[in-house]
Design a protein around this motif. Sequence first.
Motif, PDB file in Angstrom:
ATOM      1  N   ALA A   1       0.977  -1.215   0.023  1.00 29.79           N
ATOM      2  CA  ALA A   1       0.018   0.112   0.027  1.00 29.79           C
ATOM      3  C   ALA A   1       0.743   1.174   0.037  1.00 29.79           C
ATOM      4  O   ALA A   1       0.413   2.522   0.262  1.00 29.79           O
ATOM      5  CB  ALA A   1      -1.189  -0.063   1.305  1.00 29.79           C
ATOM      6  N   GLY A   2       1.974   1.133  -0.109  1.00 28.13           N
ATOM      7  CA  GLY A   2       3.083   2.311  -0.186  1.00 28.13           C
ATOM      8  C   GLY A   2       4.491   1.843   0.118  1.00 28.13           C
ATOM      9  O   GLY A   2       4.929   0.652   0.188  1.00 28.13           O
ATOM     10  N   ILE A   3       5.185   2.739   0.664  1.00 31.71           N
ATOM     11  CA  ILE A   3       6.490   2.692   0.985  1.00 31.71           C
ATOM     12  C   ILE A   3       6.791   3.205   2.416  1.00 31.71           C
ATOM     13  O   ILE A   3       6.367   4.272   3.041  1.00 31.71           O
ATOM     14  CB  ILE A   3       7.428   3.798   0.076  1.00 31.71           C
ATOM     15  N   VAL A   4       7.773   2.344   3.137  1.00 34.12           N
ATOM     16  CA  VAL A   4       8.216   2.697   4.478  1.00 34.12           C
ATOM     17  C   VAL A   4       9.710   2.963   4.308  1.00 34.12           C
ATOM     18  O   VAL A   4      10.539   2.420   4.036  1.00 34.12           O
ATOM     19  CB  VAL A   4       8.233   1.561   5.471  1.00 34.12           C
ATOM     20  N   LEU A   5       9.810   4.412   4.771  1.00 35.13           N
ATOM     21  CA  LEU A   5      11.429   4.591   4.787  1.00 35.13           C
ATOM     22  C   LEU A   5      11.997   4.558   6.410  1.00 35.13           C
ATOM     23  O   LEU A   5      10.992   4.661   7.294  1.00 35.13           O
ATOM     24  CB  LEU A   5      11.151   6.208   4.308  1.00 35.13           C
ATOM     25  N   ASP A   6      13.167   4.709   6.345  1.00 36.92           N
ATOM     26  CA  ASP A   6      13.884   4.594   7.747  1.00 36.92           C
ATOM     27  C   ASP A   6      13.885   6.093   8.482  1.00 36.92           C
ATOM     28  O   ASP A   6      13.970   6.447   9.362  1.00 36.92           O
ATOM     29  CB  ASP A   6      15.336   4.280   7.511  1.00 36.92           C
ATOM     30  N   SER A   7      13.850   7.249   7.337  1.00 36.91           N
ATOM     31  CA  SER A   7      13.881   8.501   7.753  1.00 36.91           C
ATOM     32  C   SER A   7      13.432   9.535   6.716  1.00 36.91           C
ATOM     33  O   SER A   7      13.349   9.020   5.440  1.00 36.91           O
ATOM     34  CB  SER A   7      15.463   8.965   8.165  1.00 36.91           C
ATOM     35  N   PHE A   8      12.610  10.492   7.050  1.00 38.43           N
ATOM     36  CA  PHE A   8      12.110  11.378   6.016  1.00 38.43           C
ATOM     37  C   PHE A   8      13.432  12.206   5.562  1.00 38.43           C
ATOM     38  O   PHE A   8      13.279  13.073   4.468  1.00 38.43           O
ATOM     39  CB  PHE A   8      11.173  12.371   6.653  1.00 38.43           C
ATOM     40  N   ARG A   9      14.559  11.799   5.761  1.00 45.63           N
ATOM     41  CA  ARG A   9      15.753  12.390   5.100  1.00 45.63           C
ATOM     42  C   ARG A   9      15.756  11.875   3.641  1.00 45.63           C
ATOM     43  O   ARG A   9      16.408  12.495   2.602  1.00 45.63           O
ATOM     44  CB  ARG A   9      17.066  12.218   5.826  1.00 45.63           C
ATOM     45  N   SER A  10      15.339  10.599   3.482  1.00 52.81           N
ATOM     46  CA  SER A  10      15.215  10.215   2.402  1.00 52.81           C
ATOM     47  C   SER A  10      13.921  10.419   1.304  1.00 52.81           C
ATOM     48  O   SER A  10      13.563   9.384   0.481  1.00 52.81           O
ATOM     49  CB  SER A  10      15.442   8.568   2.286  1.00 52.81           C
ATOM     50  N   ILE A  11      13.157  11.210   1.748  1.00 56.93           N
ATOM     51  CA  ILE A  11      11.875  11.491   1.216  1.00 56.93           C
ATOM     52  C   ILE A  11      11.944  11.915  -0.344  1.00 56.93           C
ATOM     53  O   ILE A  11      10.947  11.266  -1.106  1.00 56.93           O
ATOM     54  CB  ILE A  11      11.111  12.784   2.089  1.00 56.93           C
ATOM     55  N   ARG A  12      12.944  12.260  -0.744  1.00 55.35           N
ATOM     56  CA  ARG A  12      12.783  12.496  -2.233  1.00 55.35           C
ATOM     57  C   ARG A  12      12.918  11.295  -3.041  1.00 55.35           C
ATOM     58  O   ARG A  12      12.197  11.129  -4.064  1.00 55.35           O
ATOM     59  CB  ARG A  12      14.086  13.379  -2.742  1.00 55.35           C
ATOM     60  N   ASP A  13      13.797  10.196  -2.587  1.00 53.44           N
ATOM     61  CA  ASP A  13      13.775   8.768  -3.079  1.00 53.44           C
ATOM     62  C   ASP A  13      12.562   8.254  -2.862  1.00 53.44           C
ATOM     63  O   ASP A  13      12.050   7.488  -3.667  1.00 53.44           O
ATOM     64  CB  ASP A  13      14.858   7.985  -2.690  1.00 53.44           C
ATOM     65  N   GLY A  14      11.834   8.298  -1.850  1.00 52.49           N
ATOM     66  CA  GLY A  14      10.594   7.632  -1.613  1.00 52.49           C
ATOM     67  C   GLY A  14       9.378   8.168  -2.487  1.00 52.49           C
ATOM     68  O   GLY A  14       8.701   7.482  -2.996  1.00 52.49           O
ATOM     69  N   VAL A  15       9.638   9.643  -2.581  1.00 53.04           N
ATOM     70  CA  VAL A  15       8.492  10.254  -3.639  1.00 53.04           C
ATOM     71  C   VAL A  15       8.749   9.798  -4.772  1.00 53.04           C
ATOM     72  O   VAL A  15       7.718   9.522  -5.773  1.00 53.04           O
ATOM     73  CB  VAL A  15       8.390  11.771  -3.291  1.00 53.04           C
ATOM     74  N   ALA A  16       9.997   9.689  -5.327  1.00 48.37           N
ATOM     75  CA  ALA A  16      10.134   9.341  -6.890  1.00 48.37           C
ATOM     76  C   ALA A  16       9.814   7.948  -7.203  1.00 48.37           C
ATOM     77  O   ALA A  16       9.137   7.789  -8.171  1.00 48.37           O
ATOM     78  CB  ALA A  16      11.815   9.299  -6.802  1.00 48.37           C
ATOM     79  N   GLU A  17       9.942   7.080  -5.900  1.00 50.97           N
ATOM     80  CA  GLU A  17       9.341   5.757  -6.247  1.00 50.97           C
ATOM     81  C   GLU A  17       8.158   5.468  -6.241  1.00 50.97           C
ATOM     82  O   GLU A  17       7.379   4.915  -7.037  1.00 50.97           O
ATOM     83  CB  GLU A  17      10.215   4.873  -4.933  1.00 50.97           C
ATOM     84  N   ILE A  18       7.346   5.968  -5.362  1.00 51.24           N
ATOM     85  CA  ILE A  18       5.737   6.226  -5.335  1.00 51.24           C
ATOM     86  C   ILE A  18       5.225   6.676  -6.421  1.00 51.24           C
ATOM     87  O   ILE A  18       4.150   6.198  -7.008  1.00 51.24           O
ATOM     88  CB  ILE A  18       5.373   6.839  -3.949  1.00 51.24           C
ATOM     89  N   ILE A  19       5.749   7.859  -7.088  1.00 49.65           N
ATOM     90  CA  ILE A  19       5.323   8.202  -8.456  1.00 49.65           C
ATOM     91  C   ILE A  19       5.600   7.382  -9.476  1.00 49.65           C
ATOM     92  O   ILE A  19       4.581   7.108 -10.249  1.00 49.65           O
ATOM     93  CB  ILE A  19       5.783   9.748  -8.539  1.00 49.65           C
ATOM     94  N   GLY A  20       6.538   6.630  -9.497  1.00 48.09           N
ATOM     95  CA  GLY A  20       7.029   5.711 -10.534  1.00 48.09           C
ATOM     96  C   GLY A  20       6.176   4.593 -10.512  1.00 48.09           C
ATOM     97  O   GLY A  20       5.893   3.835 -11.466  1.00 48.09           O
ATOM     98  N   ARG A  21       5.527   4.212  -9.439  1.00 44.75           N
ATOM     99  CA  ARG A  21       4.921   3.008  -9.067  1.00 44.75           C
ATOM    100  C   ARG A  21       3.376   3.258  -8.840  1.00 44.75           C
ATOM    101  O   ARG A  21       2.502   2.213  -8.277  1.00 44.75           O
ATOM    102  CB  ARG A  21       5.563   2.119  -7.962  1.00 44.75           C
ATOM    103  N   LEU A  22       2.902   4.310  -9.308  1.00 43.14           N
ATOM    104  CA  LEU A  22       1.564   4.586  -8.804  1.00 43.14           C
ATOM    105  C   LEU A  22       0.479   3.561  -9.115  1.00 43.14           C
ATOM    106  O   LEU A  22      -0.211   2.972  -8.500  1.00 43.14           O
ATOM    107  CB  LEU A  22       1.064   6.006  -9.338  1.00 43.14           C
ATOM    108  N   ASP A  23       0.461   3.266 -10.421  1.00 38.24           N
ATOM    109  CA  ASP A  23      -0.398   2.149 -10.992  1.00 38.24           C
ATOM    110  C   ASP A  23      -0.488   0.702 -10.091  1.00 38.24           C
ATOM    111  O   ASP A  23      -1.385   0.481  -9.903  1.00 38.24           O
ATOM    112  CB  ASP A  23      -0.221   1.807 -12.535  1.00 38.24           C
ATOM    113  N   GLU A  24       0.992   0.419  -9.957  1.00 37.51           N
ATOM    114  CA  GLU A  24       0.930  -0.896  -9.110  1.00 37.51           C
ATOM    115  C   GLU A  24       0.369  -0.631  -7.773  1.00 37.51           C
ATOM    116  O   GLU A  24      -0.130  -1.509  -7.306  1.00 37.51           O
ATOM    117  CB  GLU A  24       2.482  -1.006  -9.008  1.00 37.51           C
ATOM    118  N   PHE A  25       0.795   0.513  -7.180  1.00 38.47           N
ATOM    119  CA  PHE A  25       0.085   0.714  -5.564  1.00 38.47           C
ATOM    120  C   PHE A  25      -1.213   0.842  -5.815  1.00 38.47           C
ATOM    121  O   PHE A  25      -1.949   0.240  -4.850  1.00 38.47           O
ATOM    122  CB  PHE A  25       0.696   1.881  -4.977  1.00 38.47           C
ATOM    123  N   ARG A  26      -1.859   1.608  -6.749  1.00 37.27           N
ATOM    124  CA  ARG A  26      -3.179   1.623  -6.678  1.00 37.27           C
ATOM    125  C   ARG A  26      -3.951   0.521  -7.116  1.00 37.27           C
ATOM    126  O   ARG A  26      -5.416  -0.099  -6.678  1.00 37.27           O
ATOM    127  CB  ARG A  26      -3.588   2.651  -8.041  1.00 37.27           C
TER     128      ARG A  26
END
Length: 398
Positions: free
Chosen positions: A322-347
């Motif tokens: 249902a989404g991505i779990v990060l270790d820290s919000f310091r890596s939020i850019r990578d997390g958002v890039a991944e969520i946008i790239g996999r939007l259809d899969e997650f939906r």
Amino acid sequence: MKTIDLVYFNAGGGHRSAALALESVIGEQCRLWQVRLVNLMNVLDPQDVFRKATGVNPEDIYNSRLARGWSVGLAQELGLLQALIGLGHKSLTRRLRRYWRQTKPDMVVSLIPNFNRPMYDALSQARPGIPYVTILTDFADFPPHFWFEAPQAQHLVCGTPKAVAQARATGYNEGQIHATSGMILRPEFYRQSSLDRRTEIQKLGLDCHRPTGLVMFGGHGSSVMRGIARRLDDVQLILICGHNGALAERLAAMSTAAPRLVIGFTADICYYMQLSDFFIGKPGPGSISEAIQQSLPVVVVRNAWTMPQERYNTEWVKDHNAGIVLDSFRSIRDGVAEIIGRLDEFRTSIARIQNRAIFEIPDILEQILNLDGAAGIGMFQNSTSVAGESHTDSVILH
């Protein structure tokens, strides 16, 4: 007419929200019940002594810590709180017993953790045979003495298989455990939307061609949002700050490379979620469930700062893709890039999650009311299957 007390408090906000949602649906279903919302703190401190002595409500101390992001050490503080509740058990029980002798409910439904032993003992002394029900507003228990006490002659309503398994392991029998398909959500999260997303986004000064992230950390916001906003200055965001006006001002003053909308307190969370593509926030059971109901994959964090009772929620996110779990919000850019790239899969994964708990729980409560007091608990031998979905004609589903 039966009288049902829904007991909540304002620490975190989700308990009160669940009580209001349940009250609303019971009213829509025209059940012949009188529903009373009971703030536990008002019963335990009717003269408001704590606030008068300290200048703040006890729940405000907790909420203020969340707003500042001061969540390390909460597990130890939780143990201290539970020890204090144990030491004050006789006093707490006495006050609650007196209250329920005066108000005479036909059922008490707890939507809060930590206080279920004194509340149960008080009700069983004041109103013998009257059913006591605990509805978990978390995905799972955080033992010991959080949601589940040692087996009492009461009922438990659990929103995940994990919580059901924990209830069994604690010693409750099948007749006391009632499974639902998720967490309580307000009815508006199930109503079909007729808004034109493109038009609404443009009205708010946002770009309808950009992916939009919704950033929210409960009703009091969190200072963590400033770091997220700074690291995502080129990502279109809707930032909801709740009652934290100072945070809203700081976020609004930031210069950004992408359109941004900063909102203070709003009751229209559903509306802003419908304009968004993904959710960023803490792994709270309410916010995750709201986002999933609106088809938003989530970006959450699990680390030492994560509140102990919310750590299992991140496992749930992973298990359901249902989404991505990060270790820290310091890596939020990578997390958002991944969520946008996999939007259809997650939906696609999220579409398989069907949470109807708010409509299932009134049926469960009615079945419990129809039992012959606490002695009838054992009659509920098949209640760990998901409850039915009757009495929902007034709600239009997606």
